[in-house]
Design a protein around this motif. Structure first.
Motif, PDB file in Angstrom:
ATOM      1  N   UNK A   3      28.224 -21.482   5.474  1.00  0.00           N
ATOM      2  CA  UNK A   3      27.921 -21.080   6.852  1.00  0.00           C
ATOM      3  C   UNK A   3      26.728 -21.880   7.360  1.00  0.00           C
ATOM      4  N   UNK A   4      26.755 -22.175   8.637  1.00  0.00           N
ATOM      5  CA  UNK A   4      25.611 -22.790   9.297  1.00  0.00           C
ATOM      6  C   UNK A   4      24.937 -21.709  10.139  1.00  0.00           C
ATOM      7  N   UNK A   5      23.661 -21.878  10.405  1.00  0.00           N
ATOM      8  CA  UNK A   5      22.925 -20.938  11.254  1.00  0.00           C
ATOM      9  C   UNK A   5      22.793 -21.534  12.653  1.00  0.00           C
ATOM     10  N   UNK A   6      23.198 -20.746  13.653  1.00  0.00           N
ATOM     11  CA  UNK A   6      23.012 -21.151  15.050  1.00  0.00           C
ATOM     12  C   UNK A   6      21.505 -21.285  15.273  1.00  0.00           C
ATOM     13  N   UNK A  17      35.418 -23.476  11.984  1.00  0.00           N
ATOM     14  CA  UNK A  17      36.051 -22.839  13.143  1.00  0.00           C
ATOM     15  C   UNK A  17      35.172 -22.883  14.390  1.00  0.00           C
ATOM     16  N   UNK A  18      33.966 -23.441  14.272  1.00  0.00           N
ATOM     17  CA  UNK A  18      33.029 -23.446  15.403  1.00  0.00           C
ATOM     18  C   UNK A  18      33.576 -24.281  16.560  1.00  0.00           C
ATOM     19  N   UNK A  19      33.575 -23.683  17.755  1.00  0.00           N
ATOM     20  CA  UNK A  19      34.027 -24.392  18.953  1.00  0.00           C
ATOM     21  C   UNK A  19      32.902 -25.201  19.576  1.00  0.00           C
ATOM     22  N   UNK A  20      31.670 -24.801  19.296  1.00  0.00           N
ATOM     23  CA  UNK A  20      30.521 -25.407  19.957  1.00  0.00           C
ATOM     24  C   UNK A  20      29.630 -26.081  18.932  1.00  0.00           C
ATOM     25  N   UNK A  21      29.443 -27.380  19.124  1.00  0.00           N
ATOM     26  CA  UNK A  21      28.540 -28.118  18.242  1.00  0.00           C
ATOM     27  C   UNK A  21      27.964 -29.291  18.996  1.00  0.00           C
ATOM     28  N   UNK A  22      26.848 -29.794  18.512  1.00  0.00           N
ATOM     29  CA  UNK A  22      26.205 -30.935  19.144  1.00  0.00           C
ATOM     30  C   UNK A  22      25.543 -31.781  18.063  1.00  0.00           C
ATOM     31  N   UNK A  33      28.195 -19.885  20.792  1.00  0.00           N
ATOM     32  CA  UNK A  33      28.665 -19.816  22.179  1.00  0.00           C
ATOM     33  C   UNK A  33      28.163 -21.021  22.968  1.00  0.00           C
ATOM     34  N   UNK A  34      28.743 -21.197  24.146  1.00  0.00           N
ATOM     35  CA  UNK A  34      28.304 -22.285  25.018  1.00  0.00           C
ATOM     36  C   UNK A  34      26.872 -22.049  25.511  1.00  0.00           C
ATOM     37  N   UNK A  35      26.486 -20.766  25.653  1.00  0.00           N
ATOM     38  CA  UNK A  35      25.111 -20.453  26.079  1.00  0.00           C
ATOM     39  C   UNK A  35      24.097 -21.007  25.097  1.00  0.00           C
TER      40      UNK A  35
END
Length: 59
Positions: A3-6, A17-22, A33-35
């Motif tokens: 697991x990664x930590x937001x 499964x993460x939809x949001x990454x940068x 989330x996108x927020x």
């Protein structure tokens, strides 16, 4: 399972499964989330220096 930590809110995120990454300075960060993604992209150094701050709020 890894697991990664937001970095913004501190939630655990599954990278597969993460939809949001940068990508920032050669490292991929995952978000719940996108927020959180938007908040990180506005001020990445703040979150990397101070750690997760909780869910961002719209003003």
């Amino acid at each position: 399972m890894h697991k990664e930590i937001d970095p913004v809110c501190g939630m655990e995120v599954d990278p597969s499964t993460a939809s949001y990454k940068t990508l920032y300075k050669g490292k991929v960060y995952y978000f719940c989330s996108s927020l959180c993604k938007e908040a990180f992209e506005k001020n990445p150094e703040h979150y990397l220096k101070h750690g997760p701050q909780g869910m961002p709020h719209h003003h």
